[in-house]
Design a protein around this motif. Structure first.
Motif, PDB file in Angstrom:
ATOM      1  N   UNK A  93      16.128   9.442  17.939  1.00  0.00           N
ATOM      2  CA  UNK A  93      16.902   9.910  16.933  1.00  0.00           C
ATOM      3  C   UNK A  93      16.291   9.756  15.552  1.00  0.00           C
ATOM      4  N   UNK A  94      15.019   9.720  15.508  1.00  0.00           N
ATOM      5  CA  UNK A  94      14.147   9.491  14.299  1.00  0.00           C
ATOM      6  C   UNK A  94      13.299  10.758  14.505  1.00  0.00           C
ATOM      7  N   UNK A  95      12.918  11.212  13.128  1.00  0.00           N
ATOM      8  CA  UNK A  95      12.138  12.179  12.894  1.00  0.00           C
ATOM      9  C   UNK A  95      10.885  11.731  12.009  1.00  0.00           C
ATOM     10  N   UNK A  96       9.661  11.928  12.067  1.00  0.00           N
ATOM     11  CA  UNK A  96       8.700  11.598  11.386  1.00  0.00           C
ATOM     12  C   UNK A  96       7.325  12.440  11.449  1.00  0.00           C
ATOM     13  N   UNK A  97       6.205  11.803  10.487  1.00  0.00           N
ATOM     14  CA  UNK A  97       4.924  12.608  10.749  1.00  0.00           C
ATOM     15  C   UNK A  97       4.125  11.501  11.155  1.00  0.00           C
ATOM     16  N   UNK A 121       0.785   4.154  11.276  1.00  0.00           N
ATOM     17  CA  UNK A 121       1.851   4.432  10.337  1.00  0.00           C
ATOM     18  C   UNK A 121       2.429   5.494  10.525  1.00  0.00           C
ATOM     19  N   UNK A 122       3.807   5.675  10.438  1.00  0.00           N
ATOM     20  CA  UNK A 122       4.861   6.927  10.701  1.00  0.00           C
ATOM     21  C   UNK A 122       5.379   7.193   9.378  1.00  0.00           C
ATOM     22  N   UNK A 123       5.070   8.279   8.813  1.00  0.00           N
ATOM     23  CA  UNK A 123       5.549   8.694   7.487  1.00  0.00           C
ATOM     24  C   UNK A 123       6.718   9.595   7.437  1.00  0.00           C
ATOM     25  N   UNK A 124       7.287   9.776   6.455  1.00  0.00           N
ATOM     26  CA  UNK A 124       8.537  10.851   6.314  1.00  0.00           C
ATOM     27  C   UNK A 124       9.602  10.291   7.448  1.00  0.00           C
ATOM     28  N   UNK A 125       9.777   9.084   7.534  1.00  0.00           N
ATOM     29  CA  UNK A 125      10.770   8.750   8.454  1.00  0.00           C
ATOM     30  C   UNK A 125      12.014   9.020   8.270  1.00  0.00           C
ATOM     31  N   UNK A 138       7.126   3.487   8.716  1.00  0.00           N
ATOM     32  CA  UNK A 138       7.294   2.651   9.654  1.00  0.00           C
ATOM     33  C   UNK A 138       5.972   2.190   9.894  1.00  0.00           C
ATOM     34  N   UNK A 139       5.408   0.973   9.801  1.00  0.00           N
ATOM     35  CA  UNK A 139       4.166   0.474  10.443  1.00  0.00           C
ATOM     36  C   UNK A 139       4.335  -0.504  11.610  1.00  0.00           C
ATOM     37  N   UNK A 140       3.415  -0.046  12.651  1.00  0.00           N
ATOM     38  CA  UNK A 140       3.608  -0.549  13.723  1.00  0.00           C
ATOM     39  C   UNK A 140       2.159  -1.257  14.284  1.00  0.00           C
ATOM     40  N   UNK A 141       2.254  -2.598  14.852  1.00  0.00           N
ATOM     41  CA  UNK A 141       0.871  -3.151  15.272  1.00  0.00           C
ATOM     42  C   UNK A 141       1.248  -3.565  16.904  1.00  0.00           C
TER      43      UNK A 141
END
Length: 342
Positions: free
Chosen positions: A17-21, A136-140, A320-323
């Motif tokens: 249910x998320x959109x992003x770049x 890194x996911x942008x424009x979340x 959203x930053x993920x590791x």
């Protein structure tokens, strides 16, 4: 035979249910190889740890061969890394009596030679523990509560271990080439043949896994499953599912597996065998082609759990930053697809 996109495969927890770049710039997708090698300090091979940006692994291997004045086959690496990313990985170059070049000649804005060591052996494909990712996911755009719940699901239960879209080439081109090859087209390049065979095999695995995701048994044992020991190629077959098996699955000590098609008879039985038996009927060209090419059957875990998963959600910046870490052969994009549409 239709060739579905990875995007069309079923999701473990429902469509995101998320959109992003993703990959807005290479620094949004950082990959560090977790190596198993310990340099010997001597030998005819040179090990180089290299950080590359916006560069293809195969292209860089050719640059190393050219600089060292050796054949392409004398340069090797443990695995392919994403081009649209900043990645760190090891290469080996067999010099065999040749003078060692100045490796720093390679250094530029996109290439950095980090370490150089002598070694006795060639670096083999698959000689790595896994990969460490910083994404890194942008424009979340999403509900923070939904995002937190989905991330917890992934952390606790993992995701379907699909082969990612990189395996199949742009718009499935590797699969189209595999079909042409199986229909009689001659492919001179050994490397290209290998890519097309791998794509066909991966397509069959993804199909079986998608059926089990649809029936919600991708992350649990069923009667007749071939169970893989975590972190190993060892396996055993179960007739039925008892409490001990359930507990070992829940603690990620063992994983249900799917077939990597090739010569030989599948060891799965009962209900598990039903998911695999239809491949020969629905994909005869691929199944027969893989067998004629001499590949032998193998197994792959149906699920993968991102280790050391951490995240930082910044709603104000819409980021959203993920590791996390994944074992060798697993794809970060199959983790991302459960989180966000891009």
């Amino acid at each position: 035979m239709s060739i579905p996109s990875i995007v069309s495969l079923p999701y473990a927890y429902g469509a995101p249910e998320c959109g992003g770049v993703i990959r807005q710039c290479p620094e949004d997708f950082i990959v560090d190889e977790i190596s198993t090698i310990e340099p010997d300090g001597e030998g005819e091979h040179v090990l180089l740890q290299i950080r590359k940006r916006n560069s293809n692994t195969e292209w860089l291997a050719k640059q190393l061969a050219r600089l060292a004045s050796v054949a392409a086959k004398d340069v090797s690496y443990a695995g392919l890394k994403d081009r649209q990313a900043v990645t760190t990985q090891w290469f080996s170059v067999r010099l065999a009596g040749r003078d060692e070049p100045d490796w720093t000649i390679l250094n530029n804005d996109n290439i950095e030679v980090i370490q150089v060591h002598r070694h006795r052996r060639k670096l083999r494909r698959g000689a790595l523990k896994g990969n460490r990712f910083e994404l890194l996911i942008r424009e979340l755009s999403c509900d923070p509560a939904w995002l937190e719940a989905r991330l917890e699901n992934i952390k606790q239960q993992g995701v379907p271990n699909y082969f990612g879209e990189q395996r199949f080439g742009i718009e499935g081109s590797n699969l189209h080439q595999a079909r042409a090859m199986f229909e009689g087209k001659r492919i001179k390049s050994r490397h290209q043949r290998s890519l097309y065979l791998s794509a066909a095999r991966s397509q069959l695995f993804n199909h079986v896994l998608s059926l089990r995701v649809e029936q919600q048994c991708w992350n649990q044992a069923i009667a007749g499953d071939v169970m893989l020991l975590a972190g190993s190629n060892s396996y055993f077959v179960i007739d039925e599912v008892d409490n001990e098996i359930r507990q070992r699955v829940e603690t990620f000590d063992i994983h249900p597996s799917g077939i990597l098609w090739g010569r030989g008879r599948s060891e799965s039985k009962n209900r598990a065998a039903l998911f695999e038996s239809e491949l020969a009927e629905h994909f005869p060209l691929f199944c027969q082609g893989l067998e004629k090419a001499g590949l032998t059957q193998s197994r792959r875990a149906l699920r993968v759990v991102p280790e050391k998963l951490e995240w930082t959600h910044q709603p104000e910046q819409k980021q959203l930053a993920l590791r996390f870490e994944l074992p060798a052969g697993a794809y970060a994009t199959v983790v991302l697809r459960e989180l966000v549409s891009w």
